[in-house]
Every structure is written in structure tokens, then in C-alpha cells.
Design an enzyme around this catalytic site. Structure first.
Site, PDB file in Angstrom:
ATOM      1  N   CYS A   1      40.300  31.336  36.832  1.00  0.00           N
ATOM      2  CA  CYS A   1      39.679  30.265  37.620  1.00  0.00           C
ATOM      3  C   CYS A   1      39.313  29.061  36.753  1.00  0.00           C
ATOM      4  O   CYS A   1      39.404  27.910  37.213  1.00  0.00           O
ATOM      5  CB  CYS A   1      38.442  30.793  38.340  1.00  0.00           C
TER       6      CYS A   1
ATOM      7  N   MET B   1      41.214  37.580  39.582  1.00  0.00           N
ATOM      8  CA  MET B   1      41.593  36.835  38.384  1.00  0.00           C
ATOM      9  C   MET B   1      40.417  35.960  37.939  1.00  0.00           C
ATOM     10  O   MET B   1      40.415  34.740  38.095  1.00  0.00           O
ATOM     11  CB  MET B   1      42.824  35.978  38.673  1.00  0.00           C
ATOM     12  N   HIS B   2      39.407  36.602  37.361  1.00  0.00           N
ATOM     13  CA  HIS B   2      38.175  35.890  37.011  1.00  0.00           C
ATOM     14  C   HIS B   2      38.437  34.735  36.045  1.00  0.00           C
ATOM     15  O   HIS B   2      38.132  33.579  36.335  1.00  0.00           O
ATOM     16  CB  HIS B   2      37.165  36.865  36.406  1.00  0.00           C
ATOM     17  N   ASP B   3      38.990  35.051  34.876  1.00  0.00           N
ATOM     18  CA  ASP B   3      39.133  34.039  33.831  1.00  0.00           C
ATOM     19  C   ASP B   3      40.091  32.927  34.224  1.00  0.00           C
ATOM     20  O   ASP B   3      39.945  31.782  33.787  1.00  0.00           O
ATOM     21  CB  ASP B   3      39.602  34.693  32.533  1.00  0.00           C
TER      22      ASP B   3
ATOM     23  N   THR C   1      35.163  33.473  41.490  1.00  0.00           N
ATOM     24  CA  THR C   1      36.151  34.377  40.880  1.00  0.00           C
ATOM     25  C   THR C   1      36.343  35.653  41.688  1.00  0.00           C
ATOM     26  O   THR C   1      37.424  36.251  41.658  1.00  0.00           O
ATOM     27  CB  THR C   1      35.786  34.716  39.426  1.00  0.00           C
TER      28      THR C   1
END
Length: 304
Positions: free
Chosen positions: A236, A232-234, A191
Site C-alpha cells: 500500500c 498486501m500490507h506493505d 491495508t
């Protein structure tokens, strides 16, 4: 055939992008959303999720989930996402309400009704998922897999070693990782690579109404990061469902540290098999960044 998914979330700014992708990616069929305390309180994450569903005119049932971790005191990420979790855009008023049952029971009921096993996606702390697995173990055969945004094989982001979603409820994460269900972990190793460039971010206001809304949210709380790119962590976790070819995964044994004075919430990822334990998690370790960026542009262009 579209992939049926249930999404457990704690919106949150980058959750909004993940929710958009879950709704508009043509490969996915988002059938249920649930909320959990994480980035902000569960009352706020529920309000934010309902605002987003109304914004996109998405008729997806939503259940409010756990307000506190299984054992310890709650922590949040309001310093990152702001007190409301999603200020910066003037959302239209609505009268939507969550379902009248807790999130883990809503997931249980929906799983038991589903004609085929369903993929669960968790992009917040794992409290609701742990409650489901511990209180309703009969549901396990109805779970195709669990894809999470959380953890790290290396550095953390809220302590030197721990990632926020796991550190927010380590006991819940430990319960989930011990459960025996198939787990794909999209942690900070990938992420932190999932960056939207400043040039692309600058195009969002002209893309469509979703782009305008997301740009407003980003600008309100992350204006400094807009100049260097946004992680954009979430997103992924959603990207892996649609484009698993963009990710390099390795089966590993993963445990969650719940006792350490300095390491609580750490995901202990045995990449080299030093512990001799069987792998229980498929850990994402690398990302095709250009391919990810192209996919994001494609799916957000559909989010009108």
C-alpha cells in the site's frame, strides 16, 4: 519524471511484492534500499533483500540497518513469515554485499547528494528513520516526505490496538511522528482492504518469473490464506506513491503510546480533533479495492 525514492524494509513475504513494485513501477526511481530488524532479524532481512535484488538483476545499493529497537527488546514476526522470512523459493546464489556503513548514514549521505528532496518509504519498524532524524537533523530539508506502512486508527494486529511495525519500536515511531516532516500513514485501516483474490493468486505462476516466485513464497507460509485472499500490507505504501487517487486521506494529529501496559505501540489517531492539536500525519482511511487490484496486476506484469 520518475519519483526518486529510498526504501527501508524488513523482508518478509509481502515486502517482496512491495520491492517488486518499487523496482518495476515506471513512475518510480528506487535509488537506495535499507534493511531493519522486524519480520525477522536484520541479518536475515538483509540477506532476503539482497536475494531479491539479485533475482531482479537490480543494481540498487543496499545498507544494513538497526538490529534492535531504540530502547526495548526486539520482537519479530517469524510466526507469520517463517524463520528465514522468505523461504519457499530456491533463490540463486550470489556474492552481493551490503554497503559498509549503517543504514541511517547511507540515507543521510544519499540525501545530501541528491539534486532534489527525496521521498522515503518505510515498510518495517521505524528504527532507521528515527536514527536518521535524531542523529542527522540537518537532513530534514532534503526529505520530501515519508510514506509508511504502519499504525492503525482502529484495531491492531499484534495487540488489540497496535500494529506490528509500530509496536516493534514504539519509541522510534514516536520520534518520527514528532519530527515535523511530512508523513503519509498507510495503516491497517487501508491495508486490511488491500486483498489479492484467490483467482488472481492462482494466475501468478503463469504470469512471469516474479509471479512464480511470489506464488511459491505465498504457498509456503500462507497456503490457508491463499483460499480467501492475501492482504498486501506493505504494498500500500508503494501504491500510494503511484496511485494516490486510490486512497482517502485525512490530516490528523497522531501520537504513539509508549507507556501503556496494554496499549504500548498504539497509534493514537485523533480523527475528530478532540485533542485540539495540529495535524502531523496524513492518515489513509479508505481504499479503492478494485482499482488497487488492477494496479497490482499491471505492475507485477512488468516485473520480469
Amino acid at each position: 519524471m520518475r519519483l526518486p525514492i529510498f526504501l527501508d524494509t524488513d523482508p518478509g513475504i509481502d515486502d517482496a511484492v512491495a520491492i517488486a513494485a518499487a523496482i518495476f513501477a515506471p513512475e518510480l526511481d528506487l535509488q537506495l534500499m535499507t534493511t531493519v530488524a522486524g519480520n525477522v532479524s536484520v541479518e536475515k532481512t538483509t540477506r532476503n533483500a539482497l536475494q531479491l535484488l539479485h533475482f531482479w538483476n537490480a543494481e540498487i545499493p543496499l545498507a544494513q540497518g538497526a538490529a534492535v529497537p531504540l530502547v526495548r527488546a526486539p520482537r519479530d514476526a517469524a510466526s507469520v513469515h517463517g524463520e528465514s522470512g522468505m523461504a519457499g523459493y530456491d533463490f540463486v546464489e550470489h556474492n552481493r554485499k551490503p554497503l559498509g556503513i549503517p543504514a541511517f548514514l547511507a540515507i543521510r549521505d544519499a540525501l545530501m547528494r541528491a539534486p532534489e528532496p527525496v521521498t522515503l518509504v518505510a515498510i518495517g519498524p521505524l528504527t532507521n528513520i528515527a536514527l536518521l532524524l535524531s542523529q542527522c537533523p540537518e537532513c530534514k530539508p532534503y526529505i520530501r516526505r515519508l510514506v509508511i506502512m504502519g499504525g492503525s486508527a482502529g484495531r491492531g494486529n499484534c495487540t488489540p490496538n497496535a500494529e506490528f511495525n509500530i509496536a516493534a519500536d514504539p519509541e522510534a515511531a514516536a520520534c518520527v511522528f514528532r519530527s515535523g516532516i511530512e508523513i503519509v500513514m498507510c495503516g491497517l485501516d487501508v491495508t486490511n482492504q488491500a486483498i489479492l483474490t484467490p483467482d488472481y493468486l492462482a494466475t501468478l505462476p503463469e504470469l512471469n518469473r516474479t509471479g512464480k516466485m511470489l506464488h511459491a513464497l505465498f504457498s509456503h507460509y500462507r497456503s490457508g490464506s491463499m483460499q480467501s485472499g492475501l492482504r498486501m500490507h506493505d504494498l500500500c505504501a508503494i501504491a500510494w506513491l503511484v496511485r494516490p487517487d486510490l486512497f482517502t486521506l485525512k490530516p490528523c494529529f497522531v501520537a504513539v503510546e509508549t507507556q501503556g501496559e496494554f496499549t504500548s505501540g498504539t497509534t493514537v489517531v485523533d480523527i475528530d480533533g478532540c485533542l485540539g492539536k495540529p495535524a502531523n500525519v496524513k492518515v489513509a482511511l479508505d481504499l479503492d479495492v478494485k482499482g488497487f487490484q488492477q494496479w497490482v496486476a499491471e505492475v507485477l506484469a512488468l516485473a520480469s
